[in-house]
Write a protein that holds these residues in place. Structure first.
Motif, PDB file in Angstrom:
ATOM      1  N   MET A   1     -33.831 -13.853 -23.963  1.00 32.49           N
ATOM      2  CA  MET A   1     -33.893 -15.069 -22.909  1.00 32.49           C
ATOM      3  C   MET A   1     -33.054 -15.775 -21.933  1.00 32.49           C
ATOM      4  N   PRO A   2     -33.144 -15.578 -21.061  1.00 30.11           N
ATOM      5  CA  PRO A   2     -32.554 -16.926 -19.512  1.00 30.11           C
ATOM      6  C   PRO A   2     -31.893 -17.687 -20.354  1.00 30.11           C
ATOM      7  N   ASP A   3     -30.967 -18.248 -19.866  1.00 32.10           N
ATOM      8  CA  ASP A   3     -29.835 -19.998 -20.183  1.00 32.10           C
ATOM      9  C   ASP A   3     -31.294 -20.744 -19.111  1.00 32.10           C
ATOM     10  N   ASP A   4     -31.722 -21.760 -19.706  1.00 27.15           N
ATOM     11  CA  ASP A   4     -32.906 -23.461 -19.492  1.00 27.15           C
ATOM     12  C   ASP A   4     -33.507 -22.558 -18.297  1.00 27.15           C
ATOM     13  N   PRO A   5     -34.504 -21.644 -18.964  1.00 27.73           N
ATOM     14  CA  PRO A   5     -35.751 -21.151 -18.220  1.00 27.73           C
ATOM     15  C   PRO A   5     -36.072 -22.410 -17.625  1.00 27.73           C
ATOM     16  N   SER A   6     -36.597 -23.367 -18.304  1.00 28.54           N
ATOM     17  CA  SER A   6     -37.171 -24.794 -18.044  1.00 28.54           C
ATOM     18  C   SER A   6     -36.009 -25.449 -17.842  1.00 28.54           C
ATOM     19  N   PRO A   7     -35.518 -26.150 -17.364  1.00 26.86           N
ATOM     20  CA  PRO A   7     -34.316 -27.714 -17.585  1.00 26.86           C
ATOM     21  C   PRO A   7     -34.539 -28.782 -18.399  1.00 26.86           C
ATOM     22  N   GLU A   8     -33.931 -29.434 -18.862  1.00 29.01           N
ATOM     23  CA  GLU A   8     -34.610 -30.152 -19.939  1.00 29.01           C
ATOM     24  C   GLU A   8     -35.018 -30.726 -18.892  1.00 29.01           C
ATOM     25  N   LEU A   9     -35.372 -32.029 -19.088  1.00 31.19           N
ATOM     26  CA  LEU A   9     -36.544 -33.249 -18.960  1.00 31.19           C
ATOM     27  C   LEU A   9     -36.131 -34.398 -20.055  1.00 31.19           C
ATOM     28  N   ARG A  10     -36.008 -35.409 -19.591  1.00 31.69           N
ATOM     29  CA  ARG A  10     -36.409 -36.947 -20.128  1.00 31.69           C
ATOM     30  C   ARG A  10     -37.020 -38.155 -19.594  1.00 31.69           C
ATOM     31  N   TYR A  62     -40.673 -16.764 -19.224  1.00 27.02           N
ATOM     32  CA  TYR A  62     -39.627 -17.315 -18.722  1.00 27.02           C
ATOM     33  C   TYR A  62     -38.424 -16.467 -18.742  1.00 27.02           C
ATOM     34  N   PRO A  63     -39.243 -15.049 -18.386  1.00 33.61           N
ATOM     35  CA  PRO A  63     -37.377 -13.935 -17.612  1.00 33.61           C
ATOM     36  C   PRO A  63     -37.512 -13.938 -16.137  1.00 33.61           C
ATOM     37  N   ALA A  64     -38.454 -14.146 -15.731  1.00 33.32           N
ATOM     38  CA  ALA A  64     -38.643 -13.971 -14.522  1.00 33.32           C
ATOM     39  C   ALA A  64     -38.912 -15.173 -14.224  1.00 33.32           C
ATOM     40  N   ARG A  65     -38.602 -16.377 -14.575  1.00 34.81           N
ATOM     41  CA  ARG A  65     -38.807 -17.658 -14.080  1.00 34.81           C
ATOM     42  C   ARG A  65     -39.681 -18.042 -13.417  1.00 34.81           C
ATOM     43  N   ARG A  66     -40.943 -17.570 -13.519  1.00 35.75           N
ATOM     44  CA  ARG A  66     -42.466 -17.617 -12.776  1.00 35.75           C
ATOM     45  C   ARG A  66     -42.886 -19.046 -12.402  1.00 35.75           C
ATOM     46  N   PHE A  67     -42.223 -19.945 -12.910  1.00 34.59           N
ATOM     47  CA  PHE A  67     -42.958 -21.396 -13.190  1.00 34.59           C
ATOM     48  C   PHE A  67     -42.274 -22.034 -14.292  1.00 34.59           C
ATOM     49  N   ASP A  68     -42.209 -23.715 -14.003  1.00 35.35           N
ATOM     50  CA  ASP A  68     -41.666 -24.452 -15.370  1.00 35.35           C
ATOM     51  C   ASP A  68     -42.439 -24.619 -16.528  1.00 35.35           C
ATOM     52  N   VAL A  69     -42.232 -24.368 -17.812  1.00 37.46           N
ATOM     53  CA  VAL A  69     -42.625 -25.240 -19.092  1.00 37.46           C
ATOM     54  C   VAL A  69     -42.486 -25.080 -19.622  1.00 37.46           C
ATOM     55  N   TRP A  70     -42.407 -26.571 -20.411  1.00 41.31           N
ATOM     56  CA  TRP A  70     -41.789 -27.338 -21.226  1.00 41.31           C
ATOM     57  C   TRP A  70     -42.546 -27.629 -22.749  1.00 41.31           C
ATOM     58  N   GLY A  71     -42.045 -27.385 -23.714  1.00 42.28           N
ATOM     59  CA  GLY A  71     -42.411 -28.429 -24.923  1.00 42.28           C
ATOM     60  C   GLY A  71     -42.245 -29.881 -24.495  1.00 42.28           C
ATOM     61  N   VAL A  72     -42.940 -30.562 -25.033  1.00 40.07           N
ATOM     62  CA  VAL A  72     -42.826 -31.567 -24.698  1.00 40.07           C
ATOM     63  C   VAL A  72     -43.189 -33.413 -26.137  1.00 40.07           C
ATOM     64  N   ARG A  73     -41.300 -33.301 -26.237  1.00 40.93           N
ATOM     65  CA  ARG A  73     -40.930 -33.856 -27.729  1.00 40.93           C
ATOM     66  C   ARG A  73     -40.440 -35.270 -27.775  1.00 40.93           C
ATOM     67  N   GLU A  74     -41.257 -35.664 -28.626  1.00 42.13           N
ATOM     68  CA  GLU A  74     -41.009 -37.241 -29.663  1.00 42.13           C
ATOM     69  C   GLU A  74     -40.261 -37.238 -30.495  1.00 42.13           C
ATOM     70  N   HIS A  81     -47.952 -30.545 -24.235  1.00 45.95           N
ATOM     71  CA  HIS A  81     -46.990 -28.963 -23.590  1.00 45.95           C
ATOM     72  C   HIS A  81     -47.196 -29.482 -21.747  1.00 45.95           C
ATOM     73  N   ALA A  82     -45.974 -29.301 -20.988  1.00 45.36           N
ATOM     74  CA  ALA A  82     -46.427 -29.688 -19.712  1.00 45.36           C
ATOM     75  C   ALA A  82     -46.201 -28.127 -19.128  1.00 45.36           C
ATOM     76  N   GLU A  83     -46.423 -28.273 -17.675  1.00 46.59           N
ATOM     77  CA  GLU A  83     -46.092 -27.550 -17.119  1.00 46.59           C
ATOM     78  C   GLU A  83     -46.513 -27.437 -15.638  1.00 46.59           C
ATOM     79  N   ILE A  84     -45.045 -27.184 -14.173  1.00 43.82           N
ATOM     80  CA  ILE A  84     -45.953 -26.953 -13.179  1.00 43.82           C
ATOM     81  C   ILE A  84     -45.588 -25.990 -12.415  1.00 43.82           C
ATOM     82  N   LYS A  85     -46.835 -24.872 -11.570  1.00 43.83           N
ATOM     83  CA  LYS A  85     -46.646 -23.942 -11.394  1.00 43.83           C
ATOM     84  C   LYS A  85     -47.951 -24.138 -10.049  1.00 43.83           C
ATOM     85  N   ARG A  86     -47.395 -23.139  -9.215  1.00 46.94           N
ATOM     86  CA  ARG A  86     -47.583 -22.365  -7.730  1.00 46.94           C
ATOM     87  C   ARG A  86     -49.147 -22.085  -8.252  1.00 46.94           C
TER      88      ARG A  86
END
Length: 171
Positions: A1-10, A62-74, A81-86
């Motif tokens: 898996m590539p490093d930081d496939p979706s960047p961390e958001l806070r 993630y490997p193709a960096r097609r769009f950003d997708v995250w697990g949401v943690r508290e 779950h969250a994502e943003i995609k074309r």
């Protein structure tokens, strides 16, 4: 898996991170909850389909960096779950978000959607961000309106339902 496939958001209370393989059971639990899945995509799926969806994040997204997708943690717990995609459905970038029902009503949805929208504007350089929401999902429609989304059009679905297309322009 590539490093930081979706960047961390806070946000103030949430941490959005790329999924790890260890998140599979929590992801499936979230998507198997009928209170959540009724509003997602084509609605409830089988457990096997949700597990396959989770695995596709690691094999196709993630490997193709097609769009950003995250697990949401508290507090370290996967709560959403969250994502943003074309997508051609709205001819632009669409946000998708979900929270575990035990976290509804605490303002976390507003934080979550706001963070993903801000990422779209600031990091991706988008001029507008879209959302599509089942017309019966009053809570999500109200949330999006609170953070500046405006109704664009209604889409008649094959099942007789209506989907609302909303858009927010960059500030």
């Amino acid at each position: 898996m590539p490093d930081d496939p979706s960047p961390e958001l806070r946000t103030r209370r949430l941490l959005l991170t790329a999924y790890t393989p260890a998140d599979e059971d929590d992801f499936v639990t979230l998507f198997q909850d009928a209170r959540v899945s009724r509003w997602m995509g084509d609605g409830p799926q089988s457990e096997a389909e949700d597990r396959a969806l989770f695995r596709r994040i690691f094999t196709h997204v993630y490997p193709a960096r097609r769009f950003d997708v995250w697990g949401v943690r508290e507090g370290g717990r996967l709560v959403g779950h969250a994502e943003i995609k074309r997508t051609d459905d709205v001819d632009g970038h669409e946000i998708v978000y979900a929270l575990h029902p035990d976290r509804w009503g605490a303002g976390l949805g507003t934080e979550l959607a706001g963070a993903v929208v801000a990422y779209g504007f600031r990091t991706l350089g988008l001029g507008e961000v879209h959302a599509t929401v089942d017309a019966a999902n009053a809570a999500s429609l109200a949330l999006l309106e609170r953070i500046g989304f405006r109704h664009v059009r209604d889409i008649a679905e094959e099942n007789g339902g209506t989907t609302r297309h909303l858009t927010r322009n960059a500030d």
